[in-house]
Design an enzyme around this catalytic site. Structure first.
Site, short mmCIF file in Angstrom:
data_model
loop_
_atom_site.label_atom_id
_atom_site.label_comp_id
_atom_site.label_asym_id
_atom_site.label_seq_id
_atom_site.Cartn_x
_atom_site.Cartn_y
_atom_site.Cartn_z
N GLY A 135 -40.49 -8.51 92.16
CA GLY A 135 -39.11 -8.12 91.61
C GLY A 135 -38.36 -9.13 90.94
O GLY A 135 -37.17 -9.05 90.98
N HIS A 183 -43.38 -10.46 83.75
CA HIS A 183 -42.51 -9.67 84.51
C HIS A 183 -43.26 -9.07 85.66
O HIS A 183 -44.09 -8.21 85.32
CB HIS A 183 -41.65 -8.90 83.97
N CYS A 184 -43.02 -9.71 86.80
CA CYS A 184 -44.03 -9.26 88.01
C CYS A 184 -43.14 -8.26 88.87
O CYS A 184 -42.26 -8.59 89.53
CB CYS A 184 -44.40 -10.50 88.98
N PRO A 185 -43.50 -7.09 88.93
CA PRO A 185 -42.70 -6.13 89.78
C PRO A 185 -43.31 -6.44 91.34
O PRO A 185 -42.38 -6.16 92.26
CB PRO A 185 -43.09 -4.75 89.36
#
Length: 485
Positions: free
Chosen positions: A196, A191-193
């Site tokens: 997003g 999951h890449c912030p």
């Protein structure tokens, strides 16, 4: 007068027609079909009628967008005019192509479905539970079920499929559940912030092309900003060059601190693509890069070029969640997540209350009967529970699953107006437990029959979970002590 009455009647009818039309139009608006993204169970945000799908935490994504836009904007505004006139006009052209490619890959990775798997419907979840129960064959009170896993063979390597208790499915190979988005994502990478969104099977290539092109853009801006400052310094001096182009200092600082992480991340994912691994698999150490090892990677083609073509040039799978589809009346909804808590509707609460009531009374009866084993020939009077009242309705019947009493204990029979204990086998089709003040006069050693009982109580006084649980625990504790004696 008649004309006035007719005019009033006409106005009343028109107002009634307007009210009917308003009600019908509001009903039509309420009956408008909803789309599936509006009831999507995961923690995601949807825009443009479900066309754009992102995670709920999008603050870091806007920071990424701001850094790219500000740095690129300053470069095109303050550095490109000087470089185009003194070196070549190809510099702003190449920078523009890189900029638009970076923005396109960023939006594609951020706004698309990463490969979310749909959750099981209640029928599918129930069928899967039956299959699991049939395979494990539970037996005994102390039985502990094994972990819910299945094994499949992929290119000679055994791969375990774990069961997802949220989605009610066995996860396919390389699938993992994202705790932030609350979805099972196919070929889950991470999951890449910064984008997003989750990075999975359907947007991994766009994510990789984004960080790769961003590395080139950062290096491009950093190199030509320094070139701009050096050329100006040769003409007017270093301090004068910085005064003439103050934005160049900000660009150099941002690019210098960003270039290391961006280039390093691009190199790491280049290694992952060449070996056909995911970030999740590499962190866990699931597979070895050597083919001769026992835990070799079954997904690798054994060739770097083939692995890269598979990840970047293969066909893009379709989305499986159909987020823009309409919800029909017959469409099955996903199975609710079970987290160990019980939520009762009013009917279920009433039934649950009856079950606890019968359980408490039966346990109390067994304790009193066991404590007086020599009184089988005489009636046994059951002392009413404190504050206990008649429940009425469906509670007045014993459920089929009610625990039966031992054969040595007298059975209950309802004869006439009293409820007594006798040795003969009989059946009582209804029973109530009432408080002492509501009990009518009856012979000693008998319990009044509920036919003459008509209590009037407020519904809130019928059920107190705390008192029920405490009474039940005391009864069971007494039964255990009695059995040990």
């Amino acid at each position: 007068m008649t004309q006035m009455h007719q005019g009033l009647e006409q106005e009343v009818r028109e107002s009634q027609y307007n009210q009917i039309w308003t009600v019908e139009s509001s009903l039509k608006k309420k009956r408008a079909p909803r789309r599936k993204w509006q009831v999507f169970p995961g923690r995601n945000k949807f825009y443009c009628n479900g066309r754009i799908m992102m995670a709920r935490q999008t603050g870091v994504f806007y920071l990424t967008l701001l850094l790219i836009l500000v740095t690129s904007g300053l470069f095109f505004a303050f550095d490109c005019p000087f470089l185009a006139s003194n070196l070549t006009p190809a510099i702003p052209a190449i920078g523009g192509v890189l900029f638009f490619f970076v923005m396109g890959m960023l939006f594609r990775a951020s706004f698309s479905d990463p490969g979310v798997l749909p959750r099981a419907t209640p029928d599918e979840a129930a069928d899967l539970e039956r299959q699991i129960d049939a395979a494990t064959c539970p037996s005994g009170p102390g039985y502990r079920p094994p972990p819910r896993t299945r094994e499949v063979l992929i290119n000679g390597q055994t791969v375990k499929l774990k069961y997802c208790f949220t989605c009610k499915i066995f996860r396919p190979p390389r699938t993992s559940h994202c705790s932030l988005c609350d979805n099972c994502v196919e070929r889950f990478d991470h999951h890449c912030p910064w984008v997003g969104n989750c990075v999975g099977r359907r947007n991994y290539r766009f994510f990789y092309l984004f960080i790769l092109s961003l590395s080139f853009l950062t290096l491009f801006i950093f190199a030509f900003v320094i070139t701009h400052v050096i050329l100006r310094s040769n003409r007017t001096g270093f301090l004068s060059a910085l005064k003439d182009s103050p934005a160049s200092v900000l660009e150099v600082v941002v690019c210098f601190f960003s270039i290391w992480s961006i280039v390093g991340l691009s190199g790491f994912h280049t290694y992952l693509i060449s070996s056909n691994q995911t970030t999740n698999e590499d962190i866990k150490g699931s597979w070895s890069t050597k083919r001769g090892k026992d835990n070799y990677n079954p997904y690798s083609y054994g060739n770097i070029l083939t692995n890269c073509c598979s990840a970047l040039c293969g066909p893009l799978p379709p989305s499986l969640i159909d987020r823009r589809g309409h919800i029909l009346s017959g469409d099955p909804q996903p199975a609710p997540q079970s987290n160990g808590t019980s939520i009762y509707t009013p009917t279920q609460l009433h039934s649950h209350m009856c079950d606890q009531d019968q359980c408490i009374q039966s346990t109390k009866f067994v304790l009193q009967a066991a404590a007086t084993p020599l009184l089988h020939s005489e009636p046994v009077v059951l002392a009413p529970l404190p504050g206990k009242t008649s429940l009425g309705g469906p509670c007045s019947y014993l459920a089929p699953s009610q625990p039966s009493l031992p054969s040595s204990i007298p059975s209950l029979t309802c004869g006439g107006d009293v409820l007594t204990l006798r040795d003969a086998d009989a059946h009582c089709h209804h029973h109530h437990f009432v408080s002492p003040e509501d009990t009518p006069s009856s012979p000693p050693g008998a319990l009044p029959c509920p036919a003459h009982m008509t209590p009037h109580l407020h519904p809130a006084q019928l059920y107190d979970p705390a008192s029920q649980d405490s009474l039940h625990e005391d009864s069971v504790r007494g039964l255990v002590k009695l059995s040990t004696v």
